[in-house]
Design a protein around this motif. Sequence first.
Motif, PDB file in Angstrom:
ATOM      1  N   ASP A  73      41.998  -6.615 127.277  1.00  0.00           N
ATOM      2  CA  ASP A  73      41.765  -6.890 128.702  1.00  0.00           C
ATOM      3  C   ASP A  73      42.260  -8.294 129.076  1.00  0.00           C
ATOM      4  N   LEU A  74      43.581  -8.458 129.027  1.00  0.00           N
ATOM      5  CA  LEU A  74      44.189  -9.753 129.327  1.00  0.00           C
ATOM      6  C   LEU A  74      45.016  -9.664 130.597  1.00  0.00           C
ATOM      7  N   GLY A 113      40.572 -15.508 120.615  1.00  0.00           N
ATOM      8  CA  GLY A 113      41.868 -15.878 121.172  1.00  0.00           C
ATOM      9  C   GLY A 113      41.960 -17.362 121.452  1.00  0.00           C
ATOM     10  N   ALA A 114      43.105 -17.766 121.975  1.00  0.00           N
ATOM     11  CA  ALA A 114      43.396 -19.179 122.168  1.00  0.00           C
ATOM     12  C   ALA A 114      42.849 -19.735 123.472  1.00  0.00           C
ATOM     13  N   PHE A 115      42.367 -18.863 124.376  1.00  0.00           N
ATOM     14  CA  PHE A 115      42.006 -19.313 125.720  1.00  0.00           C
ATOM     15  C   PHE A 115      40.622 -18.787 126.104  1.00  0.00           C
ATOM     16  N   ASP A 116      39.914 -19.609 126.866  1.00  0.00           N
ATOM     17  CA  ASP A 116      38.543 -19.269 127.241  1.00  0.00           C
ATOM     18  C   ASP A 116      38.446 -18.566 128.582  1.00  0.00           C
ATOM     19  N   GLY A 117      39.587 -18.228 129.183  1.00  0.00           N
ATOM     20  CA  GLY A 117      39.596 -17.546 130.466  1.00  0.00           C
ATOM     21  C   GLY A 117      39.567 -18.470 131.653  1.00  0.00           C
ATOM     22  N   PRO A 172      42.250 -14.012 129.017  1.00  0.00           N
ATOM     23  CA  PRO A 172      41.304 -12.899 129.100  1.00  0.00           C
ATOM     24  C   PRO A 172      40.695 -12.808 130.500  1.00  0.00           C
ATOM     25  N   ASN A 173      40.578 -11.576 130.989  1.00  0.00           N
ATOM     26  CA  ASN A 173      39.890 -11.367 132.256  1.00  0.00           C
ATOM     27  C   ASN A 173      38.387 -11.551 132.077  1.00  0.00           C
ATOM     28  N   SER A 174      37.684 -11.664 133.182  1.00  0.00           N
ATOM     29  CA  SER A 174      36.244 -11.934 133.110  1.00  0.00           C
ATOM     30  C   SER A 174      35.492 -10.801 132.421  1.00  0.00           C
ATOM     31  N   SER A 175      36.070  -9.607 132.427  1.00  0.00           N
ATOM     32  CA  SER A 175      35.431  -8.461 131.788  1.00  0.00           C
ATOM     33  C   SER A 175      35.849  -8.277 130.331  1.00  0.00           C
ATOM     34  N   SER A 176      36.670  -9.153 129.807  1.00  0.00           N
ATOM     35  CA  SER A 176      37.204  -8.990 128.457  1.00  0.00           C
ATOM     36  C   SER A 176      36.148  -9.261 127.401  1.00  0.00           C
TER      37      SER A 176
END
Length: 943
Positions: free
Chosen positions: A442-443, A476-480, A448-452
């Motif tokens: 869910d990217l 993953g590398a990113f916190d959204g 990542p999207n808020s629902s990921s």
Amino acid sequence: MELKNIFKLNAVSAALSATLLLAGCGGDINIDTGSDTETPTTPDTPTTPDVSDQEAAYGGFAEKSATIAAIDGKEVWVLSGTLAPSTGASTVNVGGQDGDKIILGNDVVWMLDSAVIAGGDKADSVELSVMAGTKIVGGSESYLVISRDSKIMAEGTAEAPIVFTSLESALGQEGQAGQWGGLVLLGNAPVNSCPDLTSCDAAFEVGSHSYGGDDTEDNSGVIQYVRVEFGGFKINDTQEMNGISFAAVGAGTTVDHIQIHKNNDDGVEFWGGNVSLSHVVLTENFDDSLDWTNGWQGSAQHVYIRQEDNGSNRGIEADSNSSAEAEPQSRPALANFTIQVANGTNSGGDDAEGILFRKGTAVDAYNMLVKGDVDSGECLEVNDDNTVTTAEAGNLNMQHSLIDCVEPFKDAKPDADEGRELALDVEQWFLEQDGNLAGASDLSGYMPNSSSVALTGGAADLANMDDRLVDAQYIGAFDGTTDWTTGWTTAIHEDAAPAPTELPVLTSCPVGTTSEEVVAGLYKDASVTLVCSIQGNITSNTTLLAGQNVMYKVDGGAVVVGGDNTDSATLAIQAGTQIFATDNSYIAISRGSKIMAQGSAEHPIVMTSQQDVIAGAEGERGQWGGLVLLGNGETNTCPDKNACDASFEVGDFPYGGNDNTDNSGQISYVVVKYAGFKVNDTQEMNGISFAAVGSGTQVDHIQVHANGDDGVEFWGGAVNLKYVYLTDNFDDSLDWTNGWQGKAQYVYITHEDGQANRGFEGDSHKGADDTPVSNPTISNVTILPGTDIENASGDKGEGIILRVATAASIHNLLIQGRKGSTSDTESGECLELDGTYAGLVDNVNDGSLMISHSVIDCNEPFKYSSDNAATTDAVDTEAWFLAQTGNSAQAVTLTDGMPAGTDTVLLGTGLDMSTEDSFFESTDYIGAFDGQTDWREGWAFIK
């Protein structure tokens, strides 16, 4: 269609004449080889030249470029050789030198000349500082090495990153992988290729620089906010440069916020050592984005990997050592990776894949996210017995990680041929570990999207598990929310520089050429104010610089690059360069030397005759020689391939050897016109001659127009070609003999009526036992042969003849002859087999000569001939052709070689050769064109 030009600029001065440095054009560039020294006013009162701040600061360890006056409005200064301590007074202003400290200031642009080495190996050590905002550029054979006990202090910022790039990109031209080398750090930390770490001198794969030792805390400096792009030149299949190479680099080294973009080998690679990295961006690298081996025990956190479709291999390739006893064992700690796996295979035949653990590596990995696509390869693989043993011992760990792939896992399996006995169910191994998931990520892009599930599924308390990691409880590398790539990276946020539209104006000829007087009105192009001639034997690297006002004259007969496997040299020709040659002249690239003719679709390289550029004259066939490449590949004229000196038909230049992977350089987006002079009936020049040229040579997007003999000819070798346009050539458009085993895709051939012979003429050798047998593989060809009337040599316009015992695999071939009722209005035979030499009949019968998924549309479609009574009528050419898969003889409709988009005979009926051989691009059509895209557009010469 008007030919365009592009520019790759080479910085070569008298002091740099042995160095090849390619580059391009940009908005702010001046080319000047003049001196800055003032002329004395009188003999008695000389004027003392002023010394600039830069000369005072940098003159002790660098030289001001004598060819490129400015990039980005800044002077260009050249670094070469070994950088050593100074005993003189400090020269530091913005930058400069003070003892063993060298500071590269951001008030100039720095250019690397070949291998630049900071310090000696554990002697004469230096600290090389690079100021924030500094640009360092490299040419095709340049790279920077930090020796053991020396340091690099490259401390950029998000607002002012340090950029290592190619000279082409620095000057505004399109950057491409492999245009320069990269950055190499050599440390004193452990590496398991050394049994005795107290006496370790492992040799780096390029340049044999030494690394390794027993100091896990060794400090090679700081690399922060640094971008390395378009590097990775290749010496051979085992010697290639990575973006940044960490060879036994210790934990005392600081590395964070780095990007490697479009490297031609790996992005970053570790040979042992303990260095740790964070905030790493690895984009569109050709081989492995992150590669470790030989005992790396560092860490990496917050790593974003994006592969390129049909241009990358693995996100991670992880090894320790082939020997299970080698110590230390690789065991890094990894956390918070996002790997976006590409589709397809790269040009080396490697599938795009996610992670491969092999050769006994251990790992502790957390919060890893691997996302594959429809045509991606496996996303997580474990391979070989040592690695299975490591996994079963609990030392190969992957937790709180997410695999989102069509082909998620590949198991370790026994393989007797490979010496493997153990198996591992990788899916079971992965899913049994804490927090692991196989499902949708869910990217949006890489975020990542808020629902990921990635936002909530990460491992907590990372810092307590390994004090080199920071807490980041997401996968993953990113916190959204926070995008740490913003501001200092390239090609992520649609910030790539636009391609240039103009070439610069040159004021002088480059080193290795001689300026000639330009008489007003002499040339058709009135903008030409500079003509630079090349003659004789070129034994040092030379670059022909592109410019809107310059042409190059090939004069005085053969211009020979290098000696025969000695005095090797590279002739670099920048995109947009215009070359013309006098009547008796041509260019020959000797064995062991290279041509790097790297044009582009917007701005090709053009080689033509003197008459084609002189006012009042016209270009015609045979007005000059052409281009000859002499390689070390196999040719069946030599019984002993280890002692082969076949003689080229013009000039007696030797060629041939035992290396079908030999590399003679690159020819891309090159147009050769009006070449092919004739010495006598057996000695004639082709547009481009490939004499035993190896598969390491890159040839694509070439045109040979109106040549006096063949368009292109191959004598053995295994060179491969793509996008080949052969127009109005007098004899055969594409001719092979003596054991050519290469490949070709996308070939379009047209003839001039009454001035041509065959589209293809394929031979091997008259001796039945001569090896190798010619056996090319060719796909997606369109041939439009001329009419069945004789040219000046008595030859008629025909399609293909295969003879003299050749083999071949030809697919997706279209031959459409001229239609009519007389020789003036129709073509000759379109497909002929000549069985005079019985080997050809044997090849027909055993299937080593084949044509499939092809169409013949001709009034005289087939012919069999033989001057051998034993093979008279041995083959029914029509029956042989029609019996093979997908072949037909029927009418088609073309417009300038292109089928209509609604065509059903050619489109959708071809063979996808990419499933057979990764060299070939995926197609489903017959002929050279797909009905939509004209790959000649923008670069080819159209009458």
